[in-house]
Design a protein around this motif. Structure first.
Motif, PDB file in Angstrom:
ATOM      1  N   ALA A  85       3.838  10.110   8.033  1.00  0.00           N
ATOM      2  CA  ALA A  85       4.878  10.931   7.405  1.00  0.00           C
ATOM      3  C   ALA A  85       5.777  11.593   8.442  1.00  0.00           C
ATOM      4  CB  ALA A  85       4.228  11.989   6.519  1.00  0.00           C
ATOM      5  N   LEU A 114       0.812  -1.222   0.000  1.00  0.00           N
ATOM      6  CA  LEU A 114       0.000   0.000   0.000  1.00  0.00           C
ATOM      7  C   LEU A 114       0.843   1.269   0.000  1.00  0.00           C
ATOM      8  CD1 LEU A 114      -2.545  -1.046   2.768  1.00  0.00           C
ATOM      9  CD2 LEU A 114      -2.891  -1.140   0.290  1.00  0.00           C
ATOM     10  N   ARG A 115       2.046   1.206   0.507  1.00  0.00           N
ATOM     11  CA  ARG A 115       2.904   2.396   0.652  1.00  0.00           C
ATOM     12  C   ARG A 115       2.131   3.542   1.309  1.00  0.00           C
ATOM     13  NH1 ARG A 115       7.806   2.157  -2.317  1.00  0.00           N
ATOM     14  NH2 ARG A 115       7.971   4.346  -1.859  1.00  0.00           N
ATOM     15  N   LYS A 116       1.456   3.245   2.421  1.00  0.00           N
ATOM     16  CA  LYS A 116       0.685   4.288   3.112  1.00  0.00           C
ATOM     17  C   LYS A 116       1.633   5.407   3.549  1.00  0.00           C
ATOM     18  CE  LYS A 116      -2.913   3.387   5.679  1.00  0.00           C
ATOM     19  NZ  LYS A 116      -3.766   2.859   6.774  1.00  0.00           N
ATOM     20  N   HIS A 117       1.212   6.630   3.356  1.00  0.00           N
ATOM     21  CA  HIS A 117       2.014   7.825   3.682  1.00  0.00           C
ATOM     22  C   HIS A 117       3.356   7.813   2.955  1.00  0.00           C
ATOM     23  CE1 HIS A 117      -0.926   8.585   6.802  1.00  0.00           C
ATOM     24  NE2 HIS A 117      -0.734   7.361   7.242  1.00  0.00           N
ATOM     25  N   GLY A 118       3.444   7.049   1.873  1.00  0.00           N
ATOM     26  CA  GLY A 118       4.684   6.995   1.107  1.00  0.00           C
ATOM     27  C   GLY A 118       5.753   6.103   1.724  1.00  0.00           C
TER      28      GLY A 118
END
Lengths: 138, 489
Positions: B447, B346-350
Motif C-alpha cells: 500500500a 488476488l488484488r493484494k493490498h488493493g
C-alpha cells in the motif's frame, strides 16, 4: 432517485449498511470493488499477506480451518477478512465459495478510512463481532 | 475454400479456434495461438486492424508510455519493460513496433502512431484476419462445440476467443442521462469555448475530456460519488497526461472535481441543470451548466453470450472470468484484450492488475493461449526448463527482469515445476493448485508503493509465502536476496 443500479440496491438491503444515506451507498458501490467467485474458488487464503475485507452480497461461503470438521457457513450480509485486515496479519483460515459468490471487497489499505468515514457501519460491525465473541464464550 | 473473387482468409467452416476481433487483444491472441500451432480463424467486423485505437482516445493521445531509447535494446524481452504499447512476439523483428513510429514529441504515442504500430504487427508477422466479417450470434451444438453465426456464415469451433474491446458506450442509470452526449460524442474542443461544462465521472475518460477542454471551456466541473484517490492516481498511468484538471482543482483554476451522486439531469433552456447529493460533504448540490458529457465508461459487447452462461461484473459491463480468461471452467469461451480485467487476481493490498492496458493484456493472451491448448486441444504445450541448482538464481533473475511480472504485479508469476519446467501462470490459480510446482515468483507492491519480490514455495500440500526485501534499484540478484531465498528453498 428513481432508478438504482443493482449494486446499490443489493447493498441497501444489508444490515451492515442499513443506516447509510443513498448518496453514501452510491459512493460505496464502486464497481471496481465488486467480486464474483465460482463454486469452490478460494476467496481468502490462509497465510497470504495483503488480503481485504469482504461483504457477501449473494451466495454462500465457508470458513475452513485445518482440523475443524464443521466449517462456519457465511451467507448474504455476512462479512469476513476483518481480523487479518484490522490487525495487519495473515489470515489463519481459508474462505471458500460454496456456491457462485457475489461480494464487495474493501481492500485492506482502504478499510481504516472506510470505517472512519462511515461510523454507523463500524458500529454494526462491532455488534456482529461482539455477538460472535459471546457465542464463543457461551 | 474462399469464394471466387473473395481473397479474404478463413471462410466460414470448422476450425479448432475462432478469434473475434482485430484490435491489440485479438491480434495478440491470434498470434499466441498460431505460435502454439493452432489453426485459428480470426474474424473482425472492421476493415483494418487497430480496434478501438482506430478512433480513440478522443483527444488522440494515449496514456501509456513507450521509451524509444531505453537501457535495454529494442527487440529484446527486457525492452518490453520500457515499451508499454507494442504487441509481443518471439521474433525480435516483430517486437517493439510502436516506438520507431513515434515522433518523440511526447513519451506516450499519439492515437495514429499506436494504430500504425498495431497495423505493422498484423502486416509483418503476418496475422491474417478476415475483415468485414461481423459476429452476430452464438450457440452451443449438441457435441459441445461452439457455433458462431456471422455476416459471412457459420463458424464451428472447439473454443472461441472474444477480443471485443470494452468499447460500447455505457450510461449509468441516472434519470435524464439518456439525452446526455457520451464521451464518444464529445465535439471538437473549440466548440466548448467560453462554456461551462459538467463531466459525469472522475476516471480516465473524464479526466481526458477535462484536460482537452481546459484551454477552451470557461469552467470544467467533474462529478461522481467517489473521491479521487490521489494516492492511487499517483501510481497509475493516468497521471502521465490527465492530472492537470485535478491540479487546477487544487490550485483554484476554476476546475472542480466534485464528490456527488447525481440524482437527475434536466434540460434548462439551451443548457442543463444537474441535481445531486454531496457524498464526502453531505448536502444538496444544484448546477447550471451549458454542456454535460457522460464519461461513465464502456461495456463489452457480449451480444448473446449471457445465454451460454457468461456472467458479468461491474454492472454487467465486464465478463467474469477464471484466472485463465475462460468464462467458466471448460466452457471454451475465452476472452482477450481489455475484457481480461474480468479475471481480477488476488488484488493484494488493493493493487489491481494492468489487464485493461496493452502492456498487461498482451501477457494475459500468452497465458490464455497455453491454457486453451492444454484444456481443449491438447497436448499441453512444451515449456522451457531450468536446472534445480540454479533455481534461486533463476527466480531472482526473473523477479528483476521479467516484463510479465512487472506489468502484472502479484497477478502473473513465473512458476517452476519439480521436473524443471517453467511457465508464466496466473498467481491465484497456481496458489490454489500448484500441482507438482516447486516455487513461483512474482513482483508485488504494497500500500505504501514499496516494490519487492515474493516467492511462493510449495511443499507437503502447503504453499508458503516468502516476501523478500526491496532494493533501491529494484535489482534482486545480489548475495543477500540469494542467500535468503536459497535458505527458504
Amino acid at each position: 432517485m428513481s432508478e438504482r443500479d443493482e449494486l446499490v440496491r443489493s447493498l441497501s438491503g444489508l444490515a451492515l449498511f442499513s443506516d447509510l444515506r443513498d448518496a453514501d451507498l452510491e459512493a460505496i458501490a464502486d464497481p471496481e470493488l465488486e467480486r464474483r467467485f465460482g463454486e469452490g474458488e478460494r476467496v481468502l487464503r490462509r497465510g497470504l499477506s495483503g488480503s481485504g475485507f469482504y461483504v457477501i452480497l449473494d451466495g454462500e461461503a465457508a470458513v475452513e480451518i485445518a482440523g475443524d470438521d464443521e466449517p462456519r457457513k457465511l451467507r448474504r450480509g455476512d462479512f469476513f477478512g476483518e481480523v487479518s485486515t484490522l490487525l495487519d496479519c495473515k489470515p489463519t483460515a481459508d474462505v471458500i465459495a460454496r456456491s457462485p459468490l457475489h461480494a464487495l471487497e474493501i481492500p485492506g489499505p482502504q478499510l481504516e478510512t472506510f470505517l472512519m468515514k462511515y461510523p454507523h457501519v463500524t458500529y454494526r460491525m462491532l455488534q456482529t463481532v461482539t455477538r460472535r465473541l459471546r457465542d464463543v464464550l457461551n | 475454400m474462399a469464394q471466387t473473387g473473395d481473397e479474404r482468409p478463413f471462410p466460414p467452416g470448422d476450425y479448432p479456434v475462432v478469434v473475434v476481433g482485430s484490435g491489440p487483444g485479438g491480434l495478440q491472441a491470434s498470434y499466441c495461438l498460431s505460435r502454439l500451432g493452432v489453426e485459428c480463424a480470426t474474424i473482425s467486423r472492421d476493415d483494418a486492424p487497430g480496434g478501438m485505437f482506430r478512433e480513440f482516445p478522443i483527444f488522440q493521445r494515449l496514456l501509456s508510455w513507450s521509451k524509444p531509447d531505453a537501457p535495454a535494446q529494442p527487440g529484446t524481452r527486457a525492452y518490453e519493460w520500457y515499451d508499454h504499447n507494442s504487441l509481443v512476439a518471439d521474433d525480435p523483428q516483430h517486437q517493439a513496433l510502436v516506438p520507431p513510429l513515434m515522433d518523440r514529441s511526447y513519451i506516450v504515442p499519439s492515437r495514429s502512431e499506436m494504430e500504425a504500430g498495431i497495423a505493422a504487427f498484423a502486416e509483418r508477422v503476418p496475422v491474417p484476419v478476415r475483415y468485414g466479417c461481423t459476429w452476430e450470434s452464438t450457440k452451443r451444438a449438441d457435441d459441445g462445440r461452439l457455433v458462431l453465426t456471422t455476416s459471412d456464415g457459420k463458424y464451428t469451433c472447439r473454443a472461441a476467443v472474444f477480443a471485443l474491446g470494452v468499447t460500447t458506450p455505457w450510461l449509468s442509470p441516472i434519470p435524464g442521462i439518456e439525452d446526455v452526449p457520451h464521451y464518444v460524442d464529445t465535439r471538437q474542443p473549440e466548440e466548448y469555448r467560453g462554456r461551462r461544462v459538467f463531466v459525469i465521472g472522475k476516471r480516465n475518460s473524464a479526466f481526458e475530456i477535462a484536460d482537452g477542454l481546459l484551454p477552451w471551456a470557461r469552467q470544467v466541473l467533474l462529478g461522481s460519488p467517489r473521491p479521487v484517490q490521489t494516492s492511487v492516481l499517483a501510481q497509475a498511468t493516468v497521471r502521465v497526461r490527465y492530472l492537470q484538471p485535478f491540479e487546477d482543482h487544487a490550485l483554484g483554476g476554476g476546475t472542480f472535481a466534485l464528490d456527488l451522486a447525481v440524482d437527475r439531469i434536466e434540460r434548462s433552456g439551451e443548457g442543463w441543470r444537474v441535481f445531486g447529493q454531496g457524498t464526502t460533504r453531505p448536502g444538496a448540490i444544484e448546477l447550471e451548466v451549458d454542456d454535460v458529457i457522460a464519461a461513465t465508461g464502456f461495456s463489452t459487447p457480449l451480444l448473446d453470450l449471457g445465454e451460454l452462461g457468461v456472467r458479468t461484473v461491474s454492472q454487467g459491463r465486464i465478463p467474469a472470468l477464471t484466472p485463465f480468461y475462460e468464462s467458466s471452467h471448460g466452457s471454451g469461451i475465452y476472452f482477450a484484450g481489455n475484457a481480461t480485467q474480468g479475471a481480477p487476481g488476488l488484488r493484494k493490498h488493493g493493487v489491481g492488475a494492468s489487464s485493461a492496458a496493452v502492456h498487461g493484456f498482451r501477457y494475459n493472451a500468452r497465458v490464455m493461449a497455453r491454457h486453451l491448448v492444454a484444456t481443449h486441444l491438447g497436448p499441453k504445450p512444451a515449456c522451457p526448463t531450468v536446472e534445480a541448482p540454479e533455481l534461486a538464481t533463476y527466480l531472482l533473475e526473473e523477479a528483476t527482469t521479467a516484463p510479465e511480472l512487472w506489468a502484472q504485479k502479484a497477478y502473473l508469476a513465473r512458476a517452476v515445476y519439480r521436473n524443471g519446467d517453467t511457465e508464466i501462470v496466473p498467481l491465484a490459480a497456481w496458489l490454489d493448485d500448484p500441482g507438482d510446482g516447486a516455487a513461483a515468483v512474482t513482483v508485488e507492491m504494497d500500500a505504501a508503493g514499496e516494490v519487492y519480490p515474493a516467492v511462493y514455495v510449495s511443499a507437503g500440500g502447503n504453499v508458503r509465502e516468502l516476501l523478500l526485501p526491496p532494493h533501491h534499484l529494484n535489482d534482486f540478484r545480489g548475495p543477500e536476496h540469494e542467500a535468503e531465498l536459497r535458505a527458504a528453498l
